[in-house]
Write an enzyme that holds these catalytic residues in place. Structure first.
Site, PDB file in Angstrom:
ATOM      1  CE1 TYR A  26      -3.008  -3.054   0.302  1.00 31.18           C
ATOM      2  CE2 TYR A  26      -3.446  -2.506   2.585  1.00 31.18           C
ATOM      3  CZ  TYR A  26      -3.655  -3.313   1.493  1.00 31.18           C
ATOM      4  OH  TYR A  26      -4.524  -4.372   1.588  1.00 31.18           O
TER       5      TYR A  26
ATOM      6  N   PRO B 293     -15.426  -5.780   1.947  1.00 33.57           N
ATOM      7  CG  PRO B 293     -15.706  -5.053   4.154  1.00 33.57           C
ATOM      8  CD  PRO B 293     -14.690  -5.121   3.050  1.00 33.57           C
TER       9      PRO B 293
ATOM     10  CD  GLN C 127     -12.890  -2.465  -5.379  1.00 30.29           C
ATOM     11  OE1 GLN C 127     -12.874  -1.555  -6.194  1.00 30.29           O
ATOM     12  NE2 GLN C 127     -12.134  -3.531  -5.477  1.00 30.29           N
ATOM     13  N   GLY C 128     -17.907  -0.354  -2.354  1.00 30.28           N
ATOM     14  CA  GLY C 128     -18.956   0.661  -2.308  1.00 30.28           C
ATOM     15  C   GLY C 128     -20.247   0.285  -2.991  1.00 30.28           C
TER      16      GLY C 128
ATOM     17  CG  LEU D 142     -22.657  -4.902  -1.097  1.00 24.88           C
ATOM     18  CD1 LEU D 142     -21.818  -5.788  -0.185  1.00 24.88           C
ATOM     19  CD2 LEU D 142     -23.977  -5.586  -1.432  1.00 24.88           C
TER      20      LEU D 142
END
Length: 321
Positions: A63, A210, A213-214, A216
């Site tokens: 990262y 989870p 990546q947005g 939901l």
């Protein structure tokens, strides 16, 4: 927030952690998925997470080549946290490297995270120039040298996870976690044997992405034009295209209905399902690019879904097994 045991270790973690991929400062292949965040925003995200009961943070070498690790340690320090106050997880990136790189680069990881130690050290993905045995033994060496506390893997198949577990077991070191992509729009770990093997071996599944990546959250279903403004390659993924949005729309509508009944958001319902449907086997590490995102994350553990709500969500998302 209630805490759970991390695998077969003595470490207790909140069911919701904070994924720190977005602290990469927009650098490198992995960091390019996100815009660079101001230092103040990073601190606000970490602060909101801590205030909500989150006690652990997941970052990685990849990262931003250590930028996320430094951003996390700096934010924690400015907020008055000291070593031992929180649980820190990071990852070694294996390709194109040999297992000897694990020991050679641990000093960089510890320097970037200083003054915080490494509570969970993970192999980031399965592709490497080294065998499973060589990697597992190198990771065990660090635990036994007192440089890290526990060992995890990420993106490992059931077969590879078992093999890694067995090598570590011969060294007296447990494999405590397998970090996998897992959400209501990607339930493959339930059908490919990973979740079953993790439950059998006492390994915690750490669910990354989870919230898909947005997706939901439902915001892209409401306004598909938002996708065009996203930074990085997410906009080109199948689930973000028109056909993908239509496929997931019935699930999103159910999440909205359940969220309204509880006075929460669809994202919170999606996270709540993940951390409860399989008992204590799954924990989640949603990210956040704004303070309100972090506050929303922690709120996902503050309500209880009924058995019927859990079942309805299960049924509508089974097509993603």
């Amino acid at each position: 927030m209630k805490q759970r045991r991390l695998g077969r270790s003595d470490i207790e973690i909140s069911a919701i952690g904070l994924g720190c991929w977005q602290f990469s400062e927009g650098s490198g292949l992995a960091g390019g998925f996100w815009e660079a965040l101001p230092t103040q925003t990073v601190e606000e995200i970490v602060d909101a997470s801590l205030r909500g009961g989150i006690n652990w943070f997941d970052t990685a070498e990849a990262y931003g080549n250590g930028r996320s690790e430094r951003a996390l340690s700096n934010a924690l320090t400015r907020l008055g946290k000291k070593p031992g106050d929180v649980v820190v997880a990071t990852k070694w990136f294996p390709f194109p490297r040999f297992a000897s790189s694990i020991g050679k680069t641990i000093g960089d990881r510890l320097t970037h995270l200083s003054p915080f130690g490494i509570d969970l050290h993970q192999v980031h993905q399965p592709f490497s120039l080294a065998t499973v045995a060589a990697q597992a033994n190198a990771m065990a060496d660090l635990v036994q040298a007192g440089k890290t506390r526990t060992v995890g893997v990420s993106n490992f198949s059931a077969k590879r996870m078992r093999a890694f577990h067995d090598v570590l077991a011969r060294r007296g070191v447990p494999l405590v976690s397998n970090q996998m992509q897992y959400s209501l729009l990607d339930r493959r770990i339930e059908s490919n044997g990973v979740l079953a093997a993790a439950k059998e071996l006492g390994i915690t599944i750490i669910a990354y992405s989870p919230l898909a990546q947005g997706l939901l959250s439902g915001k892209f279903h409401e306004d598909p034009t938002l996708i065009k403004n996203r930074v990085g390659p997410r906009k080109f993924l199948p689930n973000f295209r028109t056909k993908g949005l239509e496929r997931s729309r019935p699930l999103i509508e159910e999440l909205r209905k359940i969220a309204a009944a509880h006075g929460v958001t669809p994202s919170q319902v999606a996270l709540n399902w993940l951390i409860h449907f399989h008992g204590d086997s799954v924990v989640v590490i949603p990210g956040a690019t704004k303070r309100r995102h972090a506050e929303e994350n922690v709120g996902a553990g503050e309500f209880t879904l009924s058995p019927d709500e859990l079942r309805r969500i299960d049924e509508l998302s089974r097509q993603f097994l």
